[in-house]
Design a protein around this motif. Structure first.
Motif, short mmCIF file in Angstrom:
data_model
loop_
_atom_site.label_atom_id
_atom_site.label_comp_id
_atom_site.label_asym_id
_atom_site.label_seq_id
_atom_site.Cartn_x
_atom_site.Cartn_y
_atom_site.Cartn_z
N LEU A 26 -7.47 40.58 68.91
CA LEU A 26 -6.01 40.54 68.96
C LEU A 26 -5.48 40.44 70.39
N VAL A 27 -6.03 41.22 71.29
CA VAL A 27 -5.57 41.19 72.68
C VAL A 27 -5.78 39.81 73.29
N LEU A 59 -5.23 40.34 79.94
CA LEU A 59 -6.58 40.09 80.45
C LEU A 59 -7.21 41.37 80.99
N VAL A 60 -6.41 42.21 81.64
CA VAL A 60 -6.94 43.48 82.15
C VAL A 60 -7.35 44.38 80.97
N GLY A 79 -16.58 41.08 81.18
CA GLY A 79 -15.38 41.90 81.32
C GLY A 79 -15.18 42.38 82.75
N ALA A 80 -16.26 42.81 83.39
CA ALA A 80 -16.17 43.26 84.79
C ALA A 80 -15.75 42.13 85.71
N LEU A 87 -7.76 41.85 89.38
CA LEU A 87 -7.33 42.81 90.39
C LEU A 87 -7.24 42.15 91.77
N ALA A 88 -8.20 41.27 92.09
CA ALA A 88 -8.18 40.59 93.39
C ALA A 88 -7.00 39.66 93.52
N THR A 89 -6.61 39.00 92.44
CA THR A 89 -5.48 38.06 92.53
C THR A 89 -4.14 38.78 92.43
N MET A 90 -4.12 40.00 91.89
CA MET A 90 -2.87 40.76 91.83
C MET A 90 -2.53 41.39 93.17
N LEU A 91 -3.54 41.70 93.97
CA LEU A 91 -3.31 42.41 95.25
C LEU A 91 -3.02 41.48 96.39
#
Length: 91
Positions: A26-27, A59-60, A79-80, A87-91
């Protein structure tokens, strides 16, 4: 030796079968729909921002689910990798 490693890495711990890809849960369906809508709705604005949040947040959540409940080491590594990328693209 390599064959044993590959068997261990890709074999599902629940079914015993080789599992590389699975049908979306579902996610992941929410992520796919948000991504498709974002692609169709490329203009900046509130809707586009909301779709970006749903896409990245989904996605997270999916990545964390795979890390903790993946059926084999491959799925957990997948998943990792997605989590690290997000996380790298959000920061």
């Amino acid at each position: 030796m390599m064959s044993q490693f590959l068997q261990w890495f890709f074999r599902s711990r629940t079914t015993g079968e080789i599992t590389i890809a699975q049908a979306p849960n579902l996610v992941l369906w929410v992520v796919i729909v948000a991504g498709a809508l974002r692609w169709v709705w490329p203009s900046p604005g509130t809707v586009a921002s909301a779709l970006d949040i749903v896409f990245r947040g989904g996605l997270v959540v999916w990545a964390l689910d795979e890390i903790f409940r993946g059926v084999n080491p491959w799925r957990r590594c997948l998943g990792a990798g997605v989590l690290i990328y997000e996380l790298a693209t959000m920061l």
